[in-house]
Design an enzyme around this catalytic site. Structure first.
Site, PDB file in Angstrom:
ATOM      1  N   ALA A 209      42.871  34.742  37.610  1.00  0.00           N
ATOM      2  CA  ALA A 209      43.064  35.269  39.044  1.00  0.00           C
ATOM      3  C   ALA A 209      43.521  36.760  39.025  1.00  0.00           C
ATOM      4  O   ALA A 209      43.578  37.264  37.978  1.00  0.00           O
ATOM      5  CB  ALA A 209      43.688  34.448  40.107  1.00  0.00           C
ATOM      6  N   ASN A 210      43.864  37.314  40.053  1.00  0.00           N
ATOM      7  CA  ASN A 210      44.415  38.580  40.166  1.00  0.00           C
ATOM      8  C   ASN A 210      45.390  38.792  41.266  1.00  0.00           C
ATOM      9  O   ASN A 210      45.564  37.774  42.119  1.00  0.00           O
ATOM     10  CB  ASN A 210      43.352  39.627  40.110  1.00  0.00           C
ATOM     11  CG  ASN A 210      42.440  39.465  41.523  1.00  0.00           C
ATOM     12  OD1 ASN A 210      43.165  39.682  42.606  1.00  0.00           O
ATOM     13  ND2 ASN A 210      41.136  39.420  41.257  1.00  0.00           N
ATOM     14  N   ARG A 211      46.060  39.860  41.489  1.00  0.00           N
ATOM     15  CA  ARG A 211      47.026  40.095  42.420  1.00  0.00           C
ATOM     16  C   ARG A 211      46.847  40.396  43.958  1.00  0.00           C
ATOM     17  O   ARG A 211      47.511  40.489  44.719  1.00  0.00           O
ATOM     18  CB  ARG A 211      48.159  40.968  41.957  1.00  0.00           C
ATOM     19  CG  ARG A 211      48.918  40.887  40.713  1.00  0.00           C
ATOM     20  CD  ARG A 211      50.004  41.726  40.399  1.00  0.00           C
ATOM     21  NE  ARG A 211      50.548  41.612  38.934  1.00  0.00           N
ATOM     22  CZ  ARG A 211      51.384  40.562  38.714  1.00  0.00           C
ATOM     23  NH1 ARG A 211      51.833  39.529  39.587  1.00  0.00           N
ATOM     24  NH2 ARG A 211      51.749  40.301  37.272  1.00  0.00           N
TER      25      ARG A 211
END
Ligand code: C5P
Length: 409
Positions: A209-211
């Site tokens: 995932a990412n932020r």
């Protein structure tokens, strides 16, 4: 008053169709231009001749009508209206709309439309109460379709009564007036927004995932809804409430997101604010991968589809305005200009996500944003502002650009 409003009335096949003739008259009295499409079933109840005499226009009945397709066509029929009314909306027409069927002119016009649609259902109370019709009505409401009626009362079938009578023509007129008056600069437009990160599964419990928080994408969807648009928000996993008046399609992976975006078309505008994972695991392990002290599991990656580029390069059904976002850490404007051309989109909203951008909390996850708007005409630096203010400014620009495009064509 409905002066200058263009209304497309779809008459379905039910005994209530006789009231639709009066509806044409009532709409015309208020200054609306009314164009009529009739299903073949409708023609068992009222004639195209009667509808045409009242609307002062020809009545459209055939999907494959050589003459009509040449000079008008079903796409233009639906685009050249400010609002579509389906009266009577039969159980069959509702089922077709809920499932996206388009095997006759009426259903094709409805499927091709990006304008507000008002349904005036009319059917036997048992058909209205049937679980299938309930499901279809709920689906249509979730898709942004509006309803007037049905009312309760005596039915054409002797001795039956219950909810199923079509709303009276004047009630339908009032609903039309309310719908068209509740206008903002994007009333009648369909705006599609992607937001949030994507989750790319590695095994049943792990993902990449990412932020991204989804704050900017959700702010855009909310601002578009406030401007009167019908909004579909295709969102990856986020901790944000659904903005009011917006249809949310929750997704996990980039591939799910692309499918949901394609299913939500047609749209007038598509804004791709999601931080889509560039890569996913080349294969998803069916069982949780075990830590057995041996060799480390390899993590092979493969590329995800580029949703923005896929939609921007469509030759058919491309939204009139396709807008991407670009997070850059250096040469922000230069890279974003190149990206605009490469991805085939109209505009890019570029932000500097480097540590040097000096935004408290960072751009990803924070509440503020400082962006450049890149268009074919050049680039503009916008002052630092909240994500809501950036959204409102972008939505106002979109409304202005659509207005200009319309007056050019
Ligand atoms: O290429 P890059 O990821 O920097 O492009 C960012 C823009 O492209 C954003 O609008 C993002 O939503 C979109 N995008 C996409 N699908 C991808 C990657 C990016 O829609 N797989």
């Amino acid at each position: 008053m409905l002066a200058t409003k263009r209304i497309l009335l779809v008459i379905g096949g039910g005994i209530a169709a006789y009231k639709s003739l009066d509806l044409i008259r009532r709409l015309k009295e208020r200054g609306a231009a009314v164009r009529v499409v009739m299903t073949s079933a409708a023609q068992h109840f009222v004639t195209p001749l009667a509808a045409g005499a009242l609307s002062h226009d020809r009545v459209f009945t055939e999907l494959f009508d050589r003459e009509a397709e040449q000079d008008i066509g079903h796409i233009r029929l639906s685009r050249e209206a400010d609002l579509l009314i389906v009266a009577p909306a039969t159980a069959d027409l509702m089922a077709k709309m809920a499932h996206g069927l388009a095997d006759d002119l009426a259903s094709a016009v409805l499927l091709a439309s990006t304008r507000p649609i008002l349904l005036a259902p009319a059917m036997n109370p048992a058909m209205w109460a049937n679980a299938a019709t309930r499901r279809n009505a709920a689906q249509l409401a979730a898709d942004g379709v509006r309803f007037v009626g049905p009312n309760a009362g005596a039915m054409a079938e002797r001795g039956e009564d219950g909810a199923g009578r079509m709303a009276e023509p004047l009630e339908i007129v009032a609903a039309v007036e309310a719908l068209l008056a509740a206008g903002g600069p994007l009333t009648g437009r369909h705006v599609l927004v992607t937001s949030g990160p994507t989750h790319e599964p590695i095994d049943p419990v792990r993902y990449i995932a990412n932020r991204s928080s989804g704050k900017q994408g959700h702010a855009l969807a909310a601002a578009a809804a406030r401007a009167g648009a019908r909004v579909t928000l295709v969102s990856g996993p986020v901790n944000l409430p659904a903005p009011s008046g917006v249809t949310v399609r929750p997704v996990e992976s980039a591939r799910d997101m692309l499918a949901a975006v394609e299913a939500a078309l047609p749209a007038d505008v598509a804004i791709f604010a999601a931080a889509v994972a560039d890569w996913r695991a080349a294969s998803e392990a069916p069982e949780k991968m075990k830590k057995d002290g041996g060799a480390l599991p390899p993590l092979a990656l493969t590329e995800n589809p580029d949703i923005l580029a896929t939609i921007a390069h469509r030759t058919e059904g491309r939204p009139r305005l396709v807008i991407g976002f670009a997070a850059e850490t250096q040469n922000v404007v230069g890279y974003a200009q190149a990206k605009r051309v490469r991805k085939g989109c109209d505009w890019i909203v570029a932000n500097d996500v480097s540590a040097q951008s000096g935004i408290p909390g960072g751009v990803m996850g924070g509440d503020a944003n400082e962006v450049h708007l890149i268009t074919p005409e050049g680039s503009e630096a916008w002052p630092r502002a909240s994500k809501t203010e950036v959204a409102e400014r972008l939505i106002a620009r979109i409304a202005a650009a659509l207005g200009e495009k319309e007056s050019e064509s």
